[in-house]
Structures are given as C-alpha cells and as structure tokens.
Design a protein around this motif. Structure first.
Motif, short mmCIF file in Angstrom:
data_model
loop_
_atom_site.label_atom_id
_atom_site.label_comp_id
_atom_site.label_asym_id
_atom_site.label_seq_id
_atom_site.Cartn_x
_atom_site.Cartn_y
_atom_site.Cartn_z
N LYS A 1 -2.27 -39.36 -8.24
CA LYS A 1 -1.06 -39.01 -7.49
C LYS A 1 0.16 -39.74 -8.06
O LYS A 1 1.24 -39.15 -8.17
CB LYS A 1 -1.23 -39.33 -6.00
N LYS A 2 -0.02 -41.00 -8.43
CA LYS A 2 1.10 -41.75 -9.02
C LYS A 2 1.49 -41.15 -10.37
O LYS A 2 2.68 -40.96 -10.64
CB LYS A 2 0.72 -43.22 -9.19
N ALA B 1 3.37 -37.94 -9.81
CA ALA B 1 4.75 -38.20 -9.36
C ALA B 1 5.63 -38.67 -10.52
O ALA B 1 6.75 -38.20 -10.68
CB ALA B 1 4.75 -39.23 -8.24
N GLU B 2 5.10 -39.57 -11.34
CA GLU B 2 5.86 -40.10 -12.48
C GLU B 2 6.21 -39.01 -13.49
O GLU B 2 7.18 -39.12 -14.23
CB GLU B 2 5.08 -41.21 -13.18
N SER C 1 4.02 -33.55 -8.91
CA SER C 1 3.45 -33.65 -7.56
C SER C 1 3.36 -32.30 -6.87
O SER C 1 2.42 -32.04 -6.12
CB SER C 1 4.26 -34.61 -6.70
N HIS C 2 4.33 -31.43 -7.13
CA HIS C 2 4.34 -30.11 -6.50
C HIS C 2 3.37 -29.13 -7.17
O HIS C 2 3.13 -28.05 -6.65
CB HIS C 2 5.76 -29.53 -6.51
#
Length: 154
Positions: free
Chosen positions: A23-24, A27-28, A32-33
């Motif tokens: 997840k990290k 996001a980075e 995430s979507h």
C-alpha cells in the motif's frame, strides 16, 4: 482496479506486513486508485487478532502504520474476487490450493518469485527476525510492482 491478496499462515506477521508495504509503494507511485490490496490467513488460529506487536513495530520503524488491521480467514469465494494471491512460503501456496480446490486461472504465486528467488520469506514468528522478514517482503513487493507495470496491469 487490480486486486491483490497477500497470504500467510496467521495473518498477523508477514501477510499484513506485505499488505501495508505494498500500500505504501502504491501510494508513493500514484497507484493507490489502481490497486486494491489486502491480506488473509490460511489458518484460523489468529482470527480477529491485531498485527503482532513486533511486526507492527517493524512497520512503524519504516514509517508504515497498520492501524485497524485484524486477522481474517482466506475463503474459497475469494478466488473469484481477486486477480492475484501472493503467499509468503511454500506451505501457504499448498494451503491456498487446498482452500480454493485448485488454481485453474494461475493466480497463486510465492512472493519472492517476483524478485527472481525461489526461497520462502522467513517466518519471524519462529525466527524472531522481523527486520529480515521486512527486507524480504519489501524486495518482493517492489519486484511485484515492477512486474505489474511491465505487464501493463497498472
């Protein structure tokens, strides 16, 4: 949305570590979507329990929170709801095949195969080495993310 489920024996150490590391990374990388990431257990031993404190501490030392995660059971019905199942070791792979009845669509992989390794992610429940588990999982998740990009899935 591409759906990934990480799987280990109890869903309190390695698979939640993989869930939150991935997840990290998502996001980075602004993904995430595009990714739905979760984790589950092949056993019923730890159901409802939070992430094991040393695993939680290892994640926190890397700036990752796993707040609100509790162990859940992998179910046969999950096979049709996810695109990819990623086990931490060979026993997880055998147990996933048992739970699902088969892997007719080729969705089950061992995490470190994405990093070109055939070994298992060391189980810190027995070794006590949560740093080594984190390192292996991070390497596998980074390689998995690269494979998803290369294959045009994200």
């Amino acid at each position: 949305m591409y759906k990934i489920m990480f799987v280990c024996h109890g869903n309190i150490c390695r698979s939640p570590m993989a869930e939150f590391i991935m997840k990290k990374l998502a996001a980075e990388n602004g993904l995430s979507h595009e990714l739905y990431i979760s984790s589950a257990a092949t056993s019923t031993e730890e159901l409802g329990n939070p992430v094991y404190p040393p695993a939680r501490a290892e994640l926190a030392s890397h700036g990752i929170s796993c707040q609100g995660k509790y162990a859940v059971q992998l179910k046969k019905a999950d096979y049709n709801s996810y695109d990819l199942f990623v086990g931490m070791d060979s026993a997880n792979i055998r147990n996933m095949n048992r739970i699902f009845g088969s892997d007719k669509d080729g969705k089950i992989y061992k995490l470190l195969t994405f990093a070109g390794r055939s070994d298992d992610v060391s189980d810190p429940w027995y070794s006590g080495d949560f740093g080594k588990a984190y390192s292996d999982i991070d390497e596998g998740c980074r390689a998995l993310l690269e494979k998803l990009r290369t294959d045009g899935l994200v």
